[in-house]
Design a protein around this motif. Structure first.
Motif, mmCIF file in Angstrom:
data_model
loop_
_atom_site.group_PDB
_atom_site.id
_atom_site.type_symbol
_atom_site.label_atom_id
_atom_site.label_comp_id
_atom_site.label_asym_id
_atom_site.label_seq_id
_atom_site.Cartn_x
_atom_site.Cartn_y
_atom_site.Cartn_z
ATOM 1 N N ARG A 1 -3.573 48.809 28.253
ATOM 2 C CA ARG A 1 -3.885 49.996 27.447
ATOM 3 C C ARG A 1 -3.397 49.832 26.011
ATOM 4 O O ARG A 1 -4.083 50.182 25.055
ATOM 5 N N HIS B 1 -5.671 49.767 22.694
ATOM 6 C CA HIS B 1 -5.352 50.689 21.604
ATOM 7 C C HIS B 1 -5.252 49.921 20.288
ATOM 8 O O HIS B 1 -5.840 50.303 19.269
ATOM 9 N N GLU C 1 -7.601 50.358 17.138
ATOM 10 C CA GLU C 1 -7.004 50.828 15.887
ATOM 11 C C GLU C 1 -7.297 49.875 14.746
ATOM 12 O O GLU C 1 -7.670 50.276 13.650
ATOM 13 N N LEU D 1 -14.685 56.032 19.812
ATOM 14 C CA LEU D 1 -14.826 56.131 21.270
ATOM 15 C C LEU D 1 -14.539 54.815 21.987
ATOM 16 O O LEU D 1 -14.544 54.743 23.211
ATOM 17 N N GLU E 1 -11.847 52.854 22.349
ATOM 18 C CA GLU E 1 -10.643 52.751 23.178
ATOM 19 C C GLU E 1 -10.859 53.432 24.528
ATOM 20 O O GLU E 1 -10.615 52.863 25.602
ATOM 21 N N GLU E 2 -11.363 54.634 24.458
ATOM 22 C CA GLU E 2 -11.583 55.425 25.680
ATOM 23 C C GLU E 2 -12.583 54.711 26.612
ATOM 24 O O GLU E 2 -12.368 54.608 27.823
ATOM 25 N N ARG E 3 -13.671 54.162 26.015
ATOM 26 C CA ARG E 3 -14.708 53.547 26.840
ATOM 27 C C ARG E 3 -14.204 52.267 27.503
ATOM 28 O O ARG E 3 -14.444 52.007 28.677
ATOM 29 N N ALA F 1 -11.043 51.537 28.184
ATOM 30 C CA ALA F 1 -10.057 51.910 29.209
ATOM 31 C C ALA F 1 -10.769 52.339 30.485
ATOM 32 O O ALA F 1 -10.419 51.922 31.597
ATOM 33 N N GLU F 2 -11.790 53.120 30.314
ATOM 34 C CA GLU F 2 -12.553 53.628 31.463
ATOM 35 C C GLU F 2 -13.192 52.470 32.247
ATOM 36 O O GLU F 2 -13.132 52.424 33.485
ATOM 37 N N GLU G 1 -10.434 50.637 34.080
ATOM 38 C CA GLU G 1 -9.783 51.404 35.145
ATOM 39 C C GLU G 1 -10.707 51.669 36.330
ATOM 40 O O GLU G 1 -10.249 51.833 37.456
#
Ligand SMILES: C[S@@+](CC[C@H](N)C(=O)[O-])C[C@H]1O[C@@H](n2cnc3c(N)ncnc32)[C@H](O)[C@@H]1O
Length: 390
Positions: free
Chosen positions: A5, A9, A13, A69, A71-73, A75-76, A79
């Motif tokens: 993660r 990130h 960033e 978006l 980072e979120e994508r 990670a998803e 995971e």
């Protein structure tokens, strides 16, 4: 997963991602799922985006997301779906392995790729990309089975993509909670009808009911055969005249592309009476006003046939747009495709919703058509839906 993660990130960033490939699905038993995702930065309308290519067994679909978006994508995807990845950034390559129990190992290596300037991506990004065979484009002779677009058909390929961009823009204005009904009036050989169906039904998985209507029985027969061959179950082609078409009571989107002269107006009338959420219409050979327009002030312009013809065509579209606004649409006129490819390049895009003061718009409209001494088809056809004529 915490180290992973942090890495995601950091990459999101710093914005240094050059490419990413995620593979090894966690749950291999899921049929019809994508087996790999590739990510690359692309420039769209002058802005950095990341393009995610989802590889299924028989197709590839694409999604463009803003950097916020990413980072979120990522990670998803880690995971829930993938156990392996190669992330190439400007600083390093990261080989990511995730065990069945979510134990992560990350191997860092010297960077194998340089960022480049997105220059190859600065080439126009198309919704349907060259290099990936799309069945309907293969069948229509636009690309070969390896996805290579035939040089002679590149203009058509570009036009189809431009049209799909416009469909993409209005997709959110269509009902999302039930099957969507679309009618393409004057569909002809139906390149764009097939494109629309492919994009909304196959790529976006919307539930659709699409009708293509045209006067020409032989063309309609060929389109029906092709729709069957492609397995496009909810795409039907019918022979008929736009003005007489009364099969459906509810239609959500009406499309007309280069339907001749007042056939466009007949289609616009139908759309308004259906209360369609979206209208996309590229008019063609607008002769109607040519025989009507008269104005002494405009004589220096109207006395030249070529100018009169162009002016009449533009005035016709201005009239259509204004009438649609008055009848409860927000209407825009857009460039459909570069002028160098076709002079018939104005698209009327109307989305259901108020354009403001109806009486004020009507007054403006009446002044305009009185100044031109014009009596437009669409006004006559929609008389009962408009304010009282003076
Ligand atoms: C220039 S072609 C365009 C075909 C297709 N929409 C495209 O963009 O490639 C115009 C089509 O409109 C059809 N058309 C014209 N008037 C029509 C009418 N009143 N009802 C149904 N179709 C009509 C013609 O038969 C022709 O196929």
């Amino acid at each position: 997963m915490e180290t992973l993660r942090k890495l995601i990130h950091q990459i999101a960033e710093e914005g240094g991602l050059i490419s990413a490939t995620l593979s090894q699905r966690r749950n291999k038993s899921e049929e019809q799922a994508y087996t790999k995702v590739q990510i690359k930065p692309v420039e769209l309308k002058g802005q950095l985006h990341y393009q995610l290519a989802y590889y299924f067994s028989n197709k590839v679909t694409h999604e463009n997301i803003l950097p916020a978006l990413l980072e979120e994508r990522l990670a998803e995807l880690f995971e829930t779906t993938f156990r392996q990845a190669l992330l190439c950034t400007v600083d390093a390559d990261y080989q990511v392995l995730i065990s069945k129990k979510f134990k992560v190992s990350i191997l860092t290596k010297a960077p194998s790729k340089t960022a480049g300037s997105l220059s190859h991506n600065r080439k126009k990004q198309y919704i349907l990309e060259e290099g990936q065979a799309v069945p309907f484009l293969v069948e229509l002779g636009i690309m070969n089975e390896d996805g290579k677009v035939f040089a002679k058909r590149f203009d058509k390929f570009r036009q189809i993509n431009r049209f799909l961009e416009m469909i993409q823009d209005v997709a959110g204005d269509l009902p999302q909670d039930r099957p969507v009904t679309i009618v393409d009036f004057g569909c002809g050989k139906s390149y764009l009808t097939f494109a629309l169906y492919h994009y909304l039904s196959v790529e976006r998985r919307m539930r659709l009911n699409v009708v293509g209507l045209d006067l020409k029985a032989d063309v309609i027969e060929r389109c029906s055969v092709l729709a069957n061959k492609l397995g496009y179950e909810n795409l039907r082609f019918l022979v008929g005249d736009i003005a007489d078409y009364d099969e459906l009571s509810r239609v959500d989107m009406v499309v007309t592309l280069h339907a001749c002269d007042t056939a466009t107006d007949a289609a616009l009338e139908k759309a308004v009476r259906w209360n369609a959420s979206v209208i996309l219409s590229v008019p063609c050979c607008q002769h109607e006003l040519m025989g009507q327009v008269k104005s002494p002030v405009l004589d220096p312009l109207l006395s030249h046939g070529i100018l009169k013809e162009r002016f009449s065509a533009l005035a016709t579209d201005a009239i259509r747009a204004k009438l649609l606004d008055i009848m409860g649409y927000r209407t825009q006129l857009l460039e459909f495709i570069d002028m160098e490819h076709t002079p018939k390049n104005i698209m009327i895009r109307a989305v259901k919703g108020s354009s403001g003061d109806r009486e004020g718009l009507w007054k403006e409209y009446v002044q305009f058509r009185q100044f031109l001494s014009a009596l437009p088809y669409l006004e006559n056809a929609c008389r009962d839906l408009l304010p009282k004529a003076d």
